[in-house]
Scaffold this motif. Structure first.
Motif, PDB file in Angstrom:
ATOM      1  N   ILE A  67       0.910  -1.493  -0.101  1.00  7.80           N
ATOM      2  CA  ILE A  67       0.022  -0.004   0.017  1.00  7.80           C
ATOM      3  C   ILE A  67       0.842   1.213  -0.052  1.00  7.80           C
ATOM      4  N   TYR A  68       2.034   1.211   0.838  1.00 10.55           N
ATOM      5  CA  TYR A  68       2.807   2.301   0.872  1.00 10.55           C
ATOM      6  C   TYR A  68       3.395   2.643  -0.511  1.00 10.55           C
ATOM      7  N   LEU A  69       4.142   1.686  -1.185  1.00  9.73           N
ATOM      8  CA  LEU A  69       4.569   1.799  -2.582  1.00  9.73           C
ATOM      9  C   LEU A  69       3.621   2.331  -3.383  1.00  9.73           C
ATOM     10  N   ARG A  70       2.445   1.694  -3.475  1.00  9.10           N
ATOM     11  CA  ARG A  70       1.534   2.303  -4.498  1.00  9.10           C
ATOM     12  C   ARG A  70       0.948   3.629  -4.136  1.00  9.10           C
ATOM     13  N   ASN A  71       1.050   4.144  -2.872  1.00 14.64           N
ATOM     14  CA  ASN A  71       0.927   5.580  -2.635  1.00 14.64           C
ATOM     15  C   ASN A  71       1.972   6.205  -2.910  1.00 14.64           C
ATOM     16  N   GLN A  72       3.058   6.006  -2.698  1.00 14.59           N
ATOM     17  CA  GLN A  72       4.337   6.720  -3.336  1.00 14.59           C
ATOM     18  C   GLN A  72       4.446   6.680  -4.823  1.00 14.59           C
ATOM     19  N   GLU A  73       4.215   5.751  -5.544  1.00 14.68           N
ATOM     20  CA  GLU A  73       4.313   5.788  -7.123  1.00 14.68           C
ATOM     21  C   GLU A  73       3.167   6.795  -7.596  1.00 14.68           C
ATOM     22  N   GLU A  74       1.905   6.623  -6.981  1.00  8.78           N
ATOM     23  CA  GLU A  74       0.829   7.429  -7.395  1.00  8.78           C
ATOM     24  C   GLU A  74       1.160   9.062  -7.035  1.00  8.78           C
ATOM     25  N   SER A  75       1.750   9.360  -5.709  1.00  7.58           N
ATOM     26  CA  SER A  75       2.157  10.722  -5.638  1.00  7.58           C
ATOM     27  C   SER A  75       3.334  11.231  -6.472  1.00  7.58           C
ATOM     28  N   GLU A  76       4.154  10.398  -6.847  1.00  8.81           N
ATOM     29  CA  GLU A  76       5.285  10.676  -7.843  1.00  8.81           C
ATOM     30  C   GLU A  76       4.957  10.562  -9.263  1.00  8.81           C
ATOM     31  N   GLY A  77       3.939  10.256  -9.630  1.00  7.29           N
ATOM     32  CA  GLY A  77       3.318  10.171 -10.868  1.00  7.29           C
ATOM     33  C   GLY A  77       4.270   9.318 -11.611  1.00  7.29           C
ATOM     34  N   ARG A  78       4.664   8.127 -11.079  1.00  6.62           N
ATOM     35  CA  ARG A  78       5.143   6.896 -11.679  1.00  6.62           C
ATOM     36  C   ARG A  78       4.519   5.779 -11.980  1.00  6.62           C
ATOM     37  N   GLY A  79       4.730   4.953 -13.020  1.00  4.04           N
ATOM     38  CA  GLY A  79       4.226   3.850 -13.248  1.00  4.04           C
ATOM     39  C   GLY A  79       4.150   2.699 -11.965  1.00  4.04           C
ATOM     40  N   LYS A  80       3.498   1.600 -12.103  1.00  2.00           N
ATOM     41  CA  LYS A  80       3.269   0.722 -11.229  1.00  2.00           C
ATOM     42  C   LYS A  80       4.433  -0.219 -11.359  1.00  2.00           C
ATOM     43  N   ALA A  81       5.367  -0.375 -10.330  1.00  2.93           N
ATOM     44  CA  ALA A  81       6.550  -1.413 -10.449  1.00  2.93           C
ATOM     45  C   ALA A  81       5.859  -2.798 -10.235  1.00  2.93           C
ATOM     46  N   PRO A  82       6.861  -3.727 -10.818  1.00  2.00           N
ATOM     47  CA  PRO A  82       6.200  -5.323 -10.648  1.00  2.00           C
ATOM     48  C   PRO A  82       6.263  -5.696  -9.098  1.00  2.00           C
ATOM     49  N   VAL A  83       5.375  -6.213  -8.770  1.00  2.00           N
ATOM     50  CA  VAL A  83       5.442  -6.790  -7.287  1.00  2.00           C
ATOM     51  C   VAL A  83       4.909  -8.277  -7.378  1.00  2.00           C
ATOM     52  N   VAL A  84       5.556  -8.879  -6.914  1.00  2.00           N
ATOM     53  CA  VAL A  84       5.032 -10.334  -6.570  1.00  2.00           C
ATOM     54  C   VAL A  84       5.158 -10.454  -4.838  1.00  2.00           C
ATOM     55  N   ALA A  85       3.748 -10.802  -4.648  1.00  2.00           N
ATOM     56  CA  ALA A  85       3.392 -11.042  -3.326  1.00  2.00           C
ATOM     57  C   ALA A  85       3.299 -12.551  -2.720  1.00  2.00           C
ATOM     58  N   LEU A  86       4.179 -13.030  -2.031  1.00  2.00           N
ATOM     59  CA  LEU A  86       4.263 -14.357  -1.378  1.00  2.00           C
ATOM     60  C   LEU A  86       3.604 -14.680  -0.212  1.00  2.00           C
ATOM     61  N   THR A  87       2.916 -15.624  -0.255  1.00  2.00           N
ATOM     62  CA  THR A  87       2.128 -15.867   1.041  1.00  2.00           C
ATOM     63  C   THR A  87       1.868 -17.451   1.119  1.00  2.00           C
ATOM     64  N   GLY A  88       1.637 -18.030   2.459  1.00  2.00           N
ATOM     65  CA  GLY A  88       1.137 -19.184   2.630  1.00  2.00           C
ATOM     66  C   GLY A  88      -0.453 -19.139   2.931  1.00  2.00           C
ATOM     67  N   ASP A  89      -0.852 -17.880   2.800  1.00  2.00           N
ATOM     68  CA  ASP A  89      -2.394 -17.579   3.235  1.00  2.00           C
ATOM     69  C   ASP A  89      -3.215 -17.937   1.668  1.00  2.00           C
ATOM     70  N   LEU A  90      -4.048 -18.720   2.035  1.00  2.00           N
ATOM     71  CA  LEU A  90      -4.931 -18.974   0.890  1.00  2.00           C
ATOM     72  C   LEU A  90      -6.427 -18.453   0.629  1.00  2.00           C
ATOM     73  N   ALA A  91      -6.437 -17.392   1.714  1.00  2.00           N
ATOM     74  CA  ALA A  91      -7.671 -16.873   1.825  1.00  2.00           C
ATOM     75  C   ALA A  91      -7.952 -15.859   0.598  1.00  2.00           C
ATOM     76  N   GLN A  92      -9.123 -16.108   0.151  1.00  2.00           N
ATOM     77  CA  GLN A  92      -9.414 -15.320  -1.156  1.00  2.00           C
ATOM     78  C   GLN A  92      -9.716 -13.778  -0.895  1.00  2.00           C
ATOM     79  N   ALA A  93     -10.093 -13.307   0.292  1.00  2.00           N
ATOM     80  CA  ALA A  93     -10.037 -12.106   0.291  1.00  2.00           C
ATOM     81  C   ALA A  93      -8.438 -11.323   0.387  1.00  2.00           C
TER      82      ALA A  93
END
Length: 127
Positions: A67-93
């Motif tokens: 969330i912090y990264l995306r807010n920084q990108e938006e405030s600086e007018g940059r495109g979204k950097a690629p992010v891979v989110a790793l988790t063991g959490d299978l929750a759909q939410a």
């Protein structure tokens, strides 16, 4: 290409750095939300590999970093950097929240190192 790897289990840092370095990536690893945010503020990263749960004390740490990264990108007018989110959490939410923030969701350890490297190379933001 510089990748910030945020993972609280420091025993995996060296292995991930070696594995992704073999594909030409430079990987900087940190174990806490605070360190990740400090490095995001300094800039210079082309992609991010985030563990969504940064230990029992910070179960939403990786999501908060995203969330912090995306807010920084938006405030600086940059495109979204690629992010891979790793988790063991299978929750759909959790998956839905991560994907809404524009990150690629992976259940660990299902994704291969080659697939990670390819994702970062193939998903650079367009200026």
């Amino acid at each position: 290409m510089r990748i910030l790897f945020v993972e609280d289990d420091t025993s995996t840092h060296a292995a991930m750095i070696r594995a992704l370095r073999a594909f030409g990536l430079t990987v900087i690893a940190v174990a806490t939300r605070a360190k990740a945010i400090a490095l995001i503020e300094k800039g210079g990263f082309d992609g991010f590999l985030l563990d969504l749960r940064l230990g029992a004390d910070d179960p939403r740490g990786g999501i908060e970093v995203l969330i912090y990264l995306r807010n920084q990108e938006e405030s600086e007018g940059r495109g979204k950097a690629p992010v891979v989110a790793l988790t063991g959490d299978l929750a759909q939410a959790v998956k839905a929240e991560v994907e809404k923030l524009g990150a690629h969701y992976e259940v660990k350890p299902a994704i291969s190192n080659r697939a990670l490297a390819d994702y970062f190379f193939d998903n650079q933001p367009q200026e």
